[in-house]
Design a protein around this motif. Structure first.
Motif, PDB file in Angstrom:
ATOM      1  N   SER C 131       0.835  -1.198   0.000  1.00  8.32           N
ATOM      2  CA  SER C 131       0.000   0.000   0.000  1.00  8.32           C
ATOM      3  C   SER C 131       0.873   1.252   0.000  1.00  8.32           C
ATOM      4  N   ALA C 132       1.864   1.278   0.909  1.00 12.10           N
ATOM      5  CA  ALA C 132       2.704   2.466   1.015  1.00 12.10           C
ATOM      6  C   ALA C 132       3.474   2.692  -0.280  1.00 12.10           C
ATOM      7  N   ALA C 133       4.034   1.608  -0.828  1.00 16.44           N
ATOM      8  CA  ALA C 133       4.847   1.760  -2.039  1.00 16.44           C
ATOM      9  C   ALA C 133       3.996   2.228  -3.211  1.00 16.44           C
ATOM     10  N   THR C 134       2.791   1.663  -3.332  1.00 16.42           N
ATOM     11  CA  THR C 134       1.923   2.032  -4.451  1.00 16.42           C
ATOM     12  C   THR C 134       1.452   3.479  -4.321  1.00 16.42           C
ATOM     13  N   MET C 135       0.970   3.829  -3.139  1.00 21.71           N
ATOM     14  CA  MET C 135       0.373   5.140  -2.974  1.00 21.71           C
ATOM     15  C   MET C 135       1.431   6.247  -2.986  1.00 21.71           C
ATOM     16  N   ALA C 136       2.662   5.906  -2.604  1.00 22.30           N
ATOM     17  CA  ALA C 136       3.708   6.930  -2.603  1.00 22.30           C
ATOM     18  C   ALA C 136       3.874   7.516  -4.002  1.00 22.30           C
ATOM     19  N   GLU C 150       7.516  18.105   2.929  1.00 22.05           N
ATOM     20  CA  GLU C 150       7.819  16.791   2.351  1.00 22.05           C
ATOM     21  C   GLU C 150       7.760  15.683   3.391  1.00 22.05           C
ATOM     22  N   GLY C 151       8.204  16.013   4.607  1.00 25.60           N
ATOM     23  CA  GLY C 151       8.144  15.014   5.677  1.00 25.60           C
ATOM     24  C   GLY C 151       6.710  14.615   5.963  1.00 25.60           C
ATOM     25  N   PHE C 152       5.830  15.622   5.979  1.00 29.96           N
ATOM     26  CA  PHE C 152       4.436  15.336   6.300  1.00 29.96           C
ATOM     27  C   PHE C 152       3.763  14.554   5.175  1.00 29.96           C
ATOM     28  N   SER C 153       4.031  14.927   3.947  1.00 30.52           N
ATOM     29  CA  SER C 153       3.363  14.205   2.863  1.00 30.52           C
ATOM     30  C   SER C 153       3.844  12.761   2.801  1.00 30.52           C
ATOM     31  N   ALA C 154       5.144  12.547   3.025  1.00 31.59           N
ATOM     32  CA  ALA C 154       5.640  11.170   3.051  1.00 31.59           C
ATOM     33  C   ALA C 154       5.012  10.422   4.225  1.00 31.59           C
ATOM     34  N   ALA C 155       4.893  11.112   5.371  1.00 29.36           N
ATOM     35  CA  ALA C 155       4.345  10.457   6.563  1.00 29.36           C
ATOM     36  C   ALA C 155       2.889  10.064   6.348  1.00 29.36           C
ATOM     37  N   TYR C 397      10.656   3.642   5.970  1.00 29.13           N
ATOM     38  CA  TYR C 397      11.829   3.350   5.143  1.00 29.13           C
ATOM     39  C   TYR C 397      11.477   3.234   3.673  1.00 29.13           C
ATOM     40  N   ILE C 398      10.286   2.683   3.419  1.00 25.49           N
ATOM     41  CA  ILE C 398       9.865   2.565   2.023  1.00 25.49           C
ATOM     42  C   ILE C 398       9.737   3.964   1.413  1.00 25.49           C
ATOM     43  N   LEU C 399       9.120   4.867   2.172  1.00 29.59           N
ATOM     44  CA  LEU C 399       8.961   6.232   1.670  1.00 29.59           C
ATOM     45  C   LEU C 399      10.317   6.899   1.482  1.00 29.59           C
ATOM     46  N   ILE C 411      10.440  12.643   8.155  1.00 28.70           N
ATOM     47  CA  ILE C 411       9.284  11.745   7.973  1.00 28.70           C
ATOM     48  C   ILE C 411       8.780  11.285   9.336  1.00 28.70           C
ATOM     49  N   PHE C 412       9.724  10.890  10.201  1.00 33.56           N
ATOM     50  CA  PHE C 412       9.297  10.443  11.529  1.00 33.56           C
ATOM     51  C   PHE C 412       8.566  11.578  12.265  1.00 33.56           C
ATOM     52  N   ARG C 413       9.037  12.816  12.060  1.00 33.48           N
ATOM     53  CA  ARG C 413       8.363  13.948  12.685  1.00 33.48           C
ATOM     54  C   ARG C 413       6.933  14.083  12.132  1.00 33.48           C
ATOM     55  N   GLY C 414       6.828  13.913  10.811  1.00 29.79           N
ATOM     56  CA  GLY C 414       5.501  14.016  10.196  1.00 29.79           C
ATOM     57  C   GLY C 414       4.550  12.917  10.648  1.00 29.79           C
TER      58      GLY C 414
END
Ligand code: NA
Ligand code: NA
Lengths: 172, 313, 444
Positions: C131-136, C150-155, C397-399, C411-414
């Motif tokens: 899911s994460a890989a596809t939706m990213a 960018e951190g938030f959108s990846a999160a 990590y995938i993101l 990303i972790f912050r997001g």
């Protein structure tokens, strides 16, 4: 070896793909048939036979594409020398495990043959399906051999992104 | 000192589990003065239909073997599974055990294992959900839940529709209105939580059929036991068929029958059932004869023990 | 039953040796997880069983081949296939396109659209990482264009992706069902409401972020009504497929395996109707499904072999006894287990947690009298959280792998707002088990 492995790869992919299509077909037909009071008797058993073939063929494909789930939390912290040692050690154990697995599936098939276990719907012996699975899994050993032979020639694969431990490695 | 692994695939509160597994194991330990100990794994080492080969492989030393899982290998003990042959679990269990020792053992079925006891579930009856099943007409076209195996043919012979789902799905099958009747005992109906949805209970003398079990020990392990240890195990197994059968009957008798209308052996229905029931008995006789057994004598002997035991009840 | 004392002593020793070796091999080497579990399981059984390796191999072979022939387990590859077809049919793009057109123009709207699209995709795919890989690939570029942090959108994608294993179908629930002999269908039904709750809470999280940190999540482009309805028209198929699978399960029309077969067949027909299917695409899809299924099969085999070692060691029973001697209330034990899982979840994730712990933990939970369907949902929620928590969070990590320029810390912050919502959800399901169970009881 490399040519053989290419053929076997196509073979495994074809077998596994056909099994998948057949499993979809059986389940589709059975679920609709039952609504119309015409259940496909024995669909479950047919699916279980197909599944065995499917999984062992697929497992060979996993080996060929080097796509197994791996963890190795601390491996990235190793110095280069140790990392190489780990790679050799890991590959060795992996090959041994694959061989062991192949042997175990053959052994299980032999046991089923000895005792003569039959399916409950189609009264057919189960062991041929397990032998077929074992043979398909045998291809994995060829794929491992191919990987060992080509490894030094291929430019080393870029390391996985830091921390992406269990991301299956897709072979490009 | 010997430790034996006694495998069981039965759930924790099963009636035969207590009598034929935990109590039996404790009795073996007691009779042997602690020389033989029993280990019961927390959960099963193999699925229910692979118990026999599990014993042969030496994965476990003792286990329950159901006849319907061994139908390709074992014919004779199927005598207790026949229609009319299980009026009570106790009588049938004792009758099967005595017939086995008297007439079947020498035929050499159950290769590689030694039987210590047998037990038989109470014979299956007919439970009507909304309408009574009391005649050939009432059964025609109705949908009956049946276990896999010969009962499918019995129900088909009534021009009725046999429906099979796994036992855990019986509740779902009933609550969705997919069946009109069940071929099972009130005790099983209660275990499946469908007893309160049934209104009628049609009895068939001796039941429409049953499943029998053997308590077996691997022959290799048996021969490795000392004479005293063997004697201790046999003392512990003495009377076990009757004890397990009684426990099964007691579990069945606990079912709350207050909401049920009982229809005692309706003649018209029994008449309709007779041809297929007799065909099943004839089929068994054929298989038994092929194994070199005097089938009529065995059946007569089995029934004489049944008569003795039901009279004594 | 009384065990002989020496076997008991050997059990504890064997357990330490086996799990010590297991942990060493999975942290210090990259040997495939499935092989490590098979090896340790066989070694452990051989240590304990009087018939040593003979019995160990016999048991292991039986477990592996029985799994391969277990008709119920066919659910897994069939749902994997459905997920693959859905992606190939371009349905994932349509989902996001629809959500984007309807709410993307609001502040934080694209973030919420991402969550909604992830939820929709989760209804068709059984894997969080997929899911994460596809939706990213689909969701991140539009957010980048709209100047999202960018951190938030990846999160948002990383967290939204975790829904893949809670909203049915779910690979994690299939595996849990297999290890505990619970019903796959019931677990799926139980996952539906908690999954929707997650979707709802995540959307709220997106809204709150937009309010508190307007720079993180600005408004996206506006689309006209005609566009919106056109996009809506494209996703009916997704919704219909999911609805058919779920209604079939709830009303008992399908078994779980049939639902999976139906879903895979339906997704295939869909991609044909869309003109996205060709022989090449079909072959590629089949191969991808085979690869994912084979990979899970190996690990599941290992877990079942290890399961038999735990069974023979009698350890689960001892653990139950030991815990009851501590005099803790059942709920305190549950809280301890969750604390243990949360710590474990920092370092391990996804299937590994389920495979390694369920055989030991579930007998304890069962002995305490808790519903194992409910516990399955709790376990999956904890696994979901493990996917987005540092230091090891698979989805993050995938993101990171797909967006090399974004720092992992950002990303972790997001992820923080979503993590807060996860904790809320965990508390809710512990306090009100009915969230998971009422639909199951309705379907019974
Ligand atoms: Na899902
Ligand atoms: Na984590």
């Amino acid at each position: 070896m490399i040519k053989l492995s290419k053929y076997l790869d196509i073979f495994c992919a074809t077998v596994s793909g056909l099994c998948m299509i057949a499993m979809i077909g059986f389940n589709f037909a059975d679920s609709i048939g039952r609504q119309l009071s015409r259940p496909l008797l024995g669909a479950q058993e047919a699916v279980s036979f197909l599944l065995a073939i499917f999984f062992f063929a697929s497992l060979s494909l996993v080996t060929r594409e080097n796509a197994n789930i791996r963890v190795g939390l601390l491996v990235e912290l190793y110095p280069a020398g140790l990392r190489k040692a780990e790679r050799v050690f890991g590959a060795l154990i992996e090959a041994l495990c694959t061989a062991l697995l192949v042997w175990m599936v053959f052994d299980r098939a032999a046991r089923l043959e000895n005792i003569g276990t039959l399916g409950t719907h189609y009264i057919v012996p189960l062991y041929p399906f397990v032998y077929a699975g074992a043979l398909l899994l045998l291809c994995a050993l060829v794929f491992l051999g191919e990987r060992a032979l080509t490894h030094h020639r291929r430019p080393s694969r870029p390391e996985s992104p830091r921390g992406a431990h269990s991301v299956p490695q897709k072979k490009k | 000192q010997t430790d034996l692994i006694f495998n069981s695939y039965l759930p924790p509160f099963n009636a035969s589990r207590k009598a034929a597994l935990t109590d039996f194991a404790a009795e073996i330990e007691a009779q042997s003065g602690g020389e033989v100990t029993i280990t019961i794994p927390d959960s099963t080492l193999a699925p229910s239909d692979q118990q026999y080969e599990m014993l042969l492989d030496g994965v476990a030393d003792m286990a329950f073997l159901a006849t319907d899982d061994l139908s390709q290998l074992v014919a004779l003990n199927g005598i207790a599974d026949l229609p009319g042959n299980a009026p009570s679990a106790r009588a049938a269990s004792v009758a099967l055990w005595e017939t086995y020792r008297e007439m079947f053992k020498s035929a050499g079925e159950y290769k590689g294992v030694v039987l210590l006891s047998t037990h038989v579930l109470p014979g299956r009856q007919i439970m009507g959900l909304d309408d009574p099943i009391d005649s050939a007409e009432s059964a025609r076209g109705a949908k009956f839940w049946v276990p896999n195996g010969p009962l499918t043919d019995v129900i088909s012979s009534l021009d009725a529709v046999p429906v099979h789902t796994n036992f855990p799905e019986v509740f779902e099958t009933v609550s969705k209105g997919l069946v009109d009747a069940l071929v099972m005992t009130p005790g099983s109906a209660e275990a499946a939580k469908v007893l309160e949805r049934t209104k009628y209970y049609t009895t068939v003398p001796g039941g429409l059929g049953s499943v029998s079990f053997a308590v077996a020990i691997s022959e290799e392990r048996w021969n490795a036991l000392g004479a005293e240890e063997q004697a201790a195990v046999l003392r512990a197994a003495d009377g076990l068929p009757g004890r397990t059968g009684s426990a099964l009957d007691a579990a069945d008798a606990q079912a709350d029958m207050s909401g049920l209308t009982v229809l005692q052996s309706p003649a018209n229905l029994l008449e309709a059932l007779t041809p297929e029931m007799e065909a099943q008995i004839a089929g068994w006789k054929e298989r038994a004869t092929a194994k070199g057994i005097d089938a009529d004598a065995a059946l007569a002997f089995y029934r004489s023990v049944l008569a003795r035991e039901t009279g004594a009840n | 039953m009384v065990r002989i004392p020496f076997l008991r002593k050997r059990s504890k020793m064997a357990f330490l040796i086996v799990f010590g070796t297991l942990v060493a091999l999975i942290t210090l080497t990259r040997i495939p997880l499935g092989f490590v579990m098979v090896l340790c399981g066989i070694g452990g059984i051989a240590l304990l069983h009087p018939r040593g390796f003979d019995a160990a191999f016999s048991i292991a072979e039986r477990e592996i081949v029985n799994l391969a022939m277990n008709e119920q387990f066919a659910t897994m590859p069939l749902f994997v296939m459905m997920g693959v077809f859905v992606v190939k049919a371009g349905l994932a793009d349509d989902l996001f396109g629809m959500a984007q057109r309807w709410i993307g123009h609001k502040r934080g709207g694209l973030g919420m659209a991402t969550i909604l699209a992830c939820g929709g995709f989760a209804a068709l795919s059984g894997s969080s990482t997929a899911s994460a890989a596809t939706m990213a690939k689909i969701c991140v570029p539009p957010m980048r264009d709209a100047d999202y942090d960018e951190g938030f959108s990846a999160a948002a994608v990383a967290a939204g992706g975790t829904m893949g294993i809670l909203i049915p179908p779910s690979g994690a629930l299939i595996v849990y069902a297999l290890l505990t002999e619970e019903s796959i269908g019931e677990l799926f039904i139980a996952g539906l409401v908690p999954g929707l709750l997650q979707l709802f809470l995540y959307v709220i999280a997106g809204g709150i972020v937009a309010r508190l940190f307007p720079l993180w999540a600005p408004a996206g482009p506006v689309f006209g009504w005609r566009d919106r309805f056109a996009a809506l028209g494209k996703v009916w198929g997704v919704l219909a497929l999911f609805a058919m699978v779920m209604l079939g399960l709830v009303f008992g029309i399908f078994t779980a395996t049939e639902a999976a077969g139906f879903g895979a067949g339906g997704a295939f027909l869909f991609s044909v109707a869309r003109g996205r299917m060709s022989f090449g695409v079909l072959a590629e899809s089949l191969r991808e499904a085979a690869r994912i299924s084979g990979m899970i099969f190996l690990v599941a085999s290992g877990a079942l072999v290890l399961n038999q070692f735990v069974n023979i060691s009698g350890l689960a029973g001892d653990l139950v006894g030991g815990i009851s001697n501590l005099g803790l209330s059942p709920f305190h034990v549950i809280l301890c287990l969750i604390a243990f899982y949360m710590v474990l979840g920092c370092f391990l994730d996804g299937f590994a947690i389920i495979f390694l712990t369920v055989p030991v933990v579930v007998p304890v939970v069962a002995a305490l009298g808790y519903d194992l369907v409910w516990w399955g949902i709790v376990t999956v929620i904890i696994v979901e959280i493990s996917l987005i928590t540092p230091p090891v969070g698979m989805n993050v990590y995938i993101l990171k792998a797909m967006l090399p320029k974004v720092s992992i810390m950002r990303i972790f912050r997001g992820v923080m707002p979503f993590f807060v919502m996860d904790m809320l959800r965990l508390v809710a399901i512990l306090a009100f088990p009915m969230i998971a169970l009422w639909l199951v009881e309705f379907s019974r």
